[in-house]
Write an enzyme that holds these catalytic residues in place. Sequence first.
Site, mmCIF file in Angstrom:
data_model
loop_
_atom_site.group_PDB
_atom_site.id
_atom_site.type_symbol
_atom_site.label_atom_id
_atom_site.label_comp_id
_atom_site.label_asym_id
_atom_site.label_seq_id
_atom_site.Cartn_x
_atom_site.Cartn_y
_atom_site.Cartn_z
ATOM 1 N N GLU A 437 7.989 -7.433 -0.459
ATOM 2 C CA GLU A 437 8.423 -7.116 -1.844
ATOM 3 C C GLU A 437 7.247 -6.645 -2.689
ATOM 4 O OE1 GLU A 437 11.267 -6.756 -1.926
ATOM 5 O OE2 GLU A 437 12.103 -8.191 -0.516
HETATM 6 C C1 LIG Z 1 8.619 -10.412 7.618
HETATM 7 C C2 LIG Z 1 8.820 -9.154 6.847
HETATM 8 C C3 LIG Z 1 10.060 -8.910 6.256
HETATM 9 C C4 LIG Z 1 10.271 -7.730 5.540
HETATM 10 N N1 LIG Z 1 11.515 -7.463 5.023
HETATM 11 C C5 LIG Z 1 11.767 -6.251 4.477
HETATM 12 C C6 LIG Z 1 13.088 -5.880 4.080
HETATM 13 O O1 LIG Z 1 14.031 -6.662 4.161
HETATM 14 N N2 LIG Z 1 13.298 -4.623 3.619
HETATM 15 C C7 LIG Z 1 12.287 -3.713 3.510
HETATM 16 O O2 LIG Z 1 12.552 -2.593 3.116
HETATM 17 N N3 LIG Z 1 11.016 -4.035 3.866
HETATM 18 C C8 LIG Z 1 10.732 -5.274 4.350
HETATM 19 N N4 LIG Z 1 9.459 -5.593 4.741
HETATM 20 C C9 LIG Z 1 8.387 -4.635 4.568
HETATM 21 C C10 LIG Z 1 7.395 -5.033 3.477
HETATM 22 O O3 LIG Z 1 7.969 -4.883 2.212
HETATM 23 C C11 LIG Z 1 6.129 -4.207 3.676
HETATM 24 O O4 LIG Z 1 5.519 -4.683 4.841
HETATM 25 C C12 LIG Z 1 5.185 -4.277 2.502
HETATM 26 O O5 LIG Z 1 5.729 -3.626 1.380
HETATM 27 C C13 LIG Z 1 3.817 -3.665 2.809
HETATM 28 O O6 LIG Z 1 3.914 -2.437 3.425
HETATM 29 P P1 LIG Z 1 3.107 -2.155 4.782
HETATM 30 O O7 LIG Z 1 3.384 -3.279 5.706
HETATM 31 O O8 LIG Z 1 3.436 -0.800 5.251
HETATM 32 O O9 LIG Z 1 1.590 -2.248 4.349
HETATM 33 P P2 LIG Z 1 0.699 -1.063 3.748
HETATM 34 O O10 LIG Z 1 1.440 -0.403 2.640
HETATM 35 O O11 LIG Z 1 0.215 -0.212 4.842
HETATM 36 O O12 LIG Z 1 -0.511 -1.874 3.117
HETATM 37 C C14 LIG Z 1 -1.651 -2.294 3.867
HETATM 38 C C15 LIG Z 1 -2.692 -2.839 2.892
HETATM 39 O O13 LIG Z 1 -3.103 -1.811 1.975
HETATM 40 C C16 LIG Z 1 -2.946 -2.252 0.634
HETATM 41 N N5 LIG Z 1 -2.534 -1.125 -0.200
HETATM 42 C C17 LIG Z 1 -1.638 -0.148 0.079
HETATM 43 N N6 LIG Z 1 -1.512 0.688 -0.962
HETATM 44 C C18 LIG Z 1 -2.341 0.241 -1.927
HETATM 45 C C19 LIG Z 1 -2.660 0.668 -3.272
HETATM 46 N N7 LIG Z 1 -2.096 1.734 -3.830
HETATM 47 N N8 LIG Z 1 -3.550 -0.062 -3.971
HETATM 48 C C20 LIG Z 1 -4.133 -1.162 -3.444
HETATM 49 N N9 LIG Z 1 -3.874 -1.605 -2.196
HETATM 50 C C21 LIG Z 1 -2.991 -0.925 -1.447
HETATM 51 C C22 LIG Z 1 -1.864 -3.320 0.712
HETATM 52 O O14 LIG Z 1 -1.933 -4.207 -0.377
HETATM 53 C C23 LIG Z 1 -2.174 -3.982 2.036
HETATM 54 O O15 LIG Z 1 -3.199 -4.922 1.834
HETATM 55 C C24 LIG Z 1 9.213 -6.790 5.421
HETATM 56 C C25 LIG Z 1 7.970 -7.056 5.989
HETATM 57 C C26 LIG Z 1 7.768 -8.202 6.708
HETATM 58 C C27 LIG Z 1 6.432 -8.432 7.347
#
Ligand SMILES: Cc1cc2nc3c(=O)[nH]c(=O)nc-3n(C[C@H](O)[C@H](O)[C@H](O)COP(=O)(O)OP(=O)(O)OC[C@H]3O[C@@H](n4cnc5c(N)ncnc54)[C@H](O)[C@@H]3O)c2cc1C
Length: 569
Positions: A437
């Site tokens: 989220e």
């Molecule tokens: C158990 C689990 C359940 C989930 N359930 C859902 C769901 O029901 N529906 C859904 O749609 N998604 C879901 N997700 C996805 C979740 O919302 C994303 O994993 C999350 O938003 C982060 O995206 P990412 O994993 O691609 O990380 P990335 O976006 O690749 O981020 C990697 C790192 O970079 C940092 N970062 C990225 N952009 C920036 C920025 N602009 N400024 C500063 N730092 C930044 C982040 O903070 C993080 O530390 C789920 C994930 C998990 C692990």
Amino acid sequence: MANYYNDNENLNFHLNHPLMKKCVDLKEDNYKDAAHFDFAPLDFEDTMDTYNKTLEIVGEICGDIIGPNAESVDQEGPQLKDNEVIYAKGTSQNYKSLVDAGLIGMSLPRKYKGLNFSIVPYVMAAEIVSRADAGFANIWGLQDCAETIHEFGDDAIKDEFLPRFFDGATAAMDLTEPDAGSDLQAVMLKASYNEEEDQWYLNGVKRFITNGDADISLVLARSEEGSSDGRGLSLFVYDRTEQKVVVRRIENKMGIKGSPTCELVFENAPAKLVGNRRLGLIKYVMSLMNSARLGVGAQSVGIAEAAYREALKYAKEREQFGKAIIHYPAVYEMITNMKVKTDGIRSLLYATSRLVDIYKSYGFLSEGRSLTPEERKDQKYYSRKADMFTPLLKLIASEYSNEIAYDAVQVHGGTGFMKDFPIERIYRDARITTIYEGTSQLQVVAAIRGIGNGSYLKYIQEFEAQEYNEDLNTIKSRLIKMTEKFEKIVTIVEKDKMSELWDFHARRMVEMAANIIIGYLLLDDAMRDMNYKKSADIFTQKGMAQNEEKFNYMENFDIKDLEHFQLSS
Ligand SMILES: Cc1cc2nc3c(=O)[nH]c(=O)nc-3n(C[C@H](O)[C@H](O)[C@H](O)COP(=O)(O)OP(=O)(O)OC[C@H]3O[C@@H](n4cnc5c(N)ncnc54)[C@H](O)[C@@H]3O)c2cc1C
């Protein structure tokens, strides 16, 4: 027979906040449903009585069923069989018990078989369920999707989907893709419209979708060919009975193991457009995510409460060097900090819930009649404040729940590292709260706007203008000093607002504001009940020390020092 509502008097305290009268009056709109529904409340007291009784039922189900099932659900987890997600036995039992008690679709209007609950008791139920089992809380909490359909869908979609929630339909929120995580503007799952059939079809992949095999899914997809940003995205509702989505796999996770996280492939899946094209991300998903962030706030507080209780219990029972470990300052300090932090994030959780409650109720009222100029002004005030408090809540509550769970393991010593006690599961479950989220970093991106435009300072000054008991003067003076430092440092860092330095220090400034706001919220709590004075006192003492440290670091930081941190560039 445990009851997770009745055994926690903090909940009733927050449920009975003075602003609840306004929340309930707006939500029930002159209690007009009483003329149409036998079970609709007649007045404010009647409504509060219903909230209280319903939360008692939630507390009982959590204490007797969901809590005791949590360990087996964690071990068993969900399975994928013939493209179908099969819940662990305990999960199915948990869900059935909540459906049987009429607790799905709680906030929906009565005409859709909902309870028309205000956000506050709904969020409170989420906290209680999360304390029992944070993984299961996701499955239950995805009923938030019903709220989004209700807010933005047309009548046909509402009539088709909303009553199904009461009957037990599960939901999912399909946003993330392999190349679109924090940056949802990059979503590529394709939505194409077949004019002849007057039908939308979805094609593409979604990743990390909680409860991905749900009965009803809200899907963010690119409907505008050739577009590449958020303005080309629309929101769709997909019905599982279409059987056009393949669950490629269930992820093998660190925690919240009871909640299935799925990778999905949409293969020409028919779906219905929710609201208007192009508003999928910029309006509807933003609103859905804000509700979900409130949900993660509740989940974090529930986890914090569970961890604190486990640590307290263990520390009273475990003896070393001839006495219970709770008598050692190093241990009772950890436990006291857990309690103080939990009180702080709970206060922030319900303050935020009340703000959301009020502005959303105005929104629904405006569908039936035009709001007066005063009401529109009031709605704007609460909506803006909710926008500022929501990222603060998501950031601080999730980070604290991790800190609390970490310390709770520490209090258990080696035992905490073993699977024999619930704290090992609670610690793993807490970890996700700072990630999904919107990560903590993304909450800071949202919150820093409120530092730059003076919103947080304005809300702090509103608190400052209030009269407090003389007994609380020391704490208030501390908060005033903290505010002076906060204003001073923002002025200093602001000089480099156009540079990366502003972003570099963003989290520090946001956390400084949070320490002051939570301090005032605890002070407000102490005004209503002096039992909260201790938490307000300890929280502000620690907050002041933390803010001093951040201030000194930022004040002495030279913009040239940024280069030291850019190791990879
Ligand atoms: C158990 C689990 C359940 C989930 N359930 C859902 C769901 O029901 N529906 C859904 O749609 N998604 C879901 N997700 C996805 C979740 O919302 C994303 O994993 C999350 O938003 C982060 O995206 P990412 O994993 O691609 O990380 P990335 O976006 O690749 O981020 C990697 C790192 O970079 C940092 N970062 C990225 N952009 C920036 C920025 N602009 N400024 C500063 N730092 C930044 C982040 O903070 C993080 O530390 C789920 C994930 C998990 C692990």
